[in-house]
Design an enzyme around this catalytic site. Sequence first.
Site, PDB file in Angstrom:
ATOM      1  N   TYR A 144      25.931  95.031  26.154  1.00 33.26           N
ATOM      2  CA  TYR A 144      27.438  94.610  26.118  1.00 33.26           C
ATOM      3  C   TYR A 144      27.826  94.399  27.594  1.00 33.26           C
ATOM      4  O   TYR A 144      27.636  95.223  28.486  1.00 33.26           O
ATOM      5  CB  TYR A 144      28.513  95.363  25.593  1.00 33.26           C
ATOM      6  CG  TYR A 144      29.689  94.941  25.795  1.00 33.26           C
ATOM      7  CD1 TYR A 144      30.425  94.090  24.976  1.00 33.26           C
ATOM      8  CD2 TYR A 144      30.653  95.972  26.584  1.00 33.26           C
ATOM      9  CE1 TYR A 144      31.671  93.839  25.179  1.00 33.26           C
ATOM     10  CE2 TYR A 144      32.115  95.816  26.697  1.00 33.26           C
ATOM     11  CZ  TYR A 144      32.603  94.544  26.048  1.00 33.26           C
ATOM     12  OH  TYR A 144      33.860  93.903  26.119  1.00 33.26           O
ATOM     13  N   ASP A 239      23.605  95.262  35.101  1.00 34.12           N
ATOM     14  CA  ASP A 239      24.955  95.702  34.879  1.00 34.12           C
ATOM     15  C   ASP A 239      25.010  97.276  34.717  1.00 34.12           C
ATOM     16  O   ASP A 239      24.658  97.788  33.595  1.00 34.12           O
ATOM     17  CB  ASP A 239      25.364  94.897  33.417  1.00 34.12           C
ATOM     18  CG  ASP A 239      26.855  95.464  32.797  1.00 34.12           C
ATOM     19  OD1 ASP A 239      27.524  96.343  33.660  1.00 34.12           O
ATOM     20  OD2 ASP A 239      27.345  94.712  32.114  1.00 34.12           O
ATOM     21  N   LYS A 267      33.841 101.105  35.548  1.00 33.20           N
ATOM     22  CA  LYS A 267      34.387 102.359  35.039  1.00 33.20           C
ATOM     23  C   LYS A 267      34.302 103.513  35.945  1.00 33.20           C
ATOM     24  O   LYS A 267      35.571 103.563  36.864  1.00 33.20           O
ATOM     25  CB  LYS A 267      33.291 102.761  33.804  1.00 33.20           C
ATOM     26  CG  LYS A 267      33.382 101.676  32.848  1.00 33.20           C
ATOM     27  CD  LYS A 267      32.561 102.114  31.506  1.00 33.20           C
ATOM     28  CE  LYS A 267      33.016 101.448  30.525  1.00 33.20           C
ATOM     29  NZ  LYS A 267      32.258 100.401  29.828  1.00 33.20           N
TER      30      LYS A 267
HETATM   31  C1  LIG Z   1      32.626  98.668  29.637  1.00 27.31           C
HETATM   32  C2  LIG Z   1      31.377  97.739  30.048  1.00 27.31           C
HETATM   33  C3  LIG Z   1      31.756  96.589  30.556  1.00 27.31           C
HETATM   34  C4  LIG Z   1      32.974  95.920  30.522  1.00 27.31           C
HETATM   35  O1  LIG Z   1      33.907  96.709  31.438  1.00 27.31           O
HETATM   36  P1  LIG Z   1      35.460  96.441  31.279  1.00 27.31           P
HETATM   37  O2  LIG Z   1      36.092  97.156  32.494  1.00 27.31           O
HETATM   38  O3  LIG Z   1      35.698  96.931  29.675  1.00 27.31           O
HETATM   39  O4  LIG Z   1      35.863  95.062  31.146  1.00 27.31           O
HETATM   40  C5  LIG Z   1      30.613  95.831  31.010  1.00 27.31           C
HETATM   41  N1  LIG Z   1      29.223  96.041  30.928  1.00 27.31           N
HETATM   42  C6  LIG Z   1      29.235  97.225  30.508  1.00 27.31           C
HETATM   43  C7  LIG Z   1      27.664  97.864  30.493  1.00 27.31           C
HETATM   44  C8  LIG Z   1      29.877  97.932  29.927  1.00 27.31           C
HETATM   45  O5  LIG Z   1      29.766  99.357  29.580  1.00 27.31           O
END
Ligand SMILES: *Cc1c(COP(=O)(O)O)cnc(C)c1O
Length: 425
Positions: A144, A239, A267
């Site tokens: 994701y 990511d 995060k």
């Molecule tokens: C949470 C998450 C996102 C998205 O971040 P948001 O602050 O919710 O937009 C993107 N990549 C990964 C791996 C995530 O866990």
Amino acid sequence: MNFQLSEEAYKDSSRLLPGGVNSPVRSFKSIGISPLFIEKANGSNLTDIDGNTFIDYCLSWGVGILGHAHPKIREAAHLAVENGSSYGAPTLLETELASLICQSTSSIQKVRLVSSGTEAVMSAIRLARAFTGRDIIIKFDGCYHGHSDMLLVQAGSGLAGQVNSSSKGVPVTVVNNTVSIPFNNPKALQHVFEKYNDQIAALIIEPIPANMGVVIPSDGYLEFIRHITKQYGTLLIFDEVITGFRFCFGGVQKLLGIHPDITVFGKIIGGGLPVGAYGANAEIMGLIAPDGPVYQAGTLSGNPVAVSAGIAALTLLKDESIYQSIEEKSKDFFYQLASICSKNGLMLNGFKNMFTPYFSKNPVTDYTSSQKANHEAFSRFYIQLLHQGIYLSPSGYEANFISAAHSKADLENTLDRIELVLKNN
Ligand SMILES: *Cc1c(COP(=O)(O)O)cnc(C)c1O
């Protein structure tokens, strides 16, 4: 345990918010009960509006590595608010947070602060396309990367990885340039690179995936990804929105010594306030406006309150003994949890302080095997565990986290409760 006030609150919120929430997974839809409405949190504890207290392993989806309401983060945010909460002009704070991020990771010389992980990923992709002059993006089924149009795709079909969008409202033309392939499958990787060759702008990956539940890359897989992306002139984007600053002061790239071209954070780096970031070497980042032709902006980007919380969090985490202590606690916990899981026919995937139990007889190594786990059994397990005062992330496709604030007693208590619940499941 009684959840009556949360149930009523959910009815009220559902009249005014789509699905009663502001982010879908919060709705507990896959669990099949009303979500808990939270009143407050402290350390490893979460308290709902009915007055029930839980040991929290969701931690705002991994944000809370220092536990909730850490005094140093609270103090920093308070202090910032006193001075006005947004100016739309630069502050010293932004340079300080940028410096912490750049120190942490040798692949980053410059960084742009934004307000969410989604925004950071979206901008990183634009940057990679501009740098390479190419369009195609490769991602992995089950990883994701936020909700930007081009990444909202279903698992790819076959080795070619052709996709449909996973959301209404996304034009086919937008996902035409996204290819999604199975994780942990070098053959599929080789195949798409041979097929799309010099058209691939970027490959984006969660280096330790946590959004299909935790999945561990097989030996040599990330090295192979680094190798093949270099070979084809494709930018590698890690990511690290979840993994960044989760296992060490830096990302998985630092732990494993595999360096991407662009890194995305989110995060943890906001200390519980909205901050995202993307960074790379000075040459790549030189393309971002106002230095270069890639436009990207934000009214609240680098917001002083959010950035102050982020600085406080990263300053605490710079003391790596925090990670050692979390790791020691987690090791014992996993050792015992793995034994409980195997006794009860579950698979446990874990990496340091992050874990997902799967109701699966077979190893979970990719999205397909994660889907094959028994998610109904997970929901029953989840609800019973909630009644025992344990709050996991509310889906079998999510990761759970251990923070600096979890005590040995919290962890032992949790193991006892899990064992009890599995006996009756
Ligand atoms: C949470 C998450 C996102 C998205 O971040 P948001 O602050 O919710 O937009 C993107 N990549 C990964 C791996 C995530 O866990």
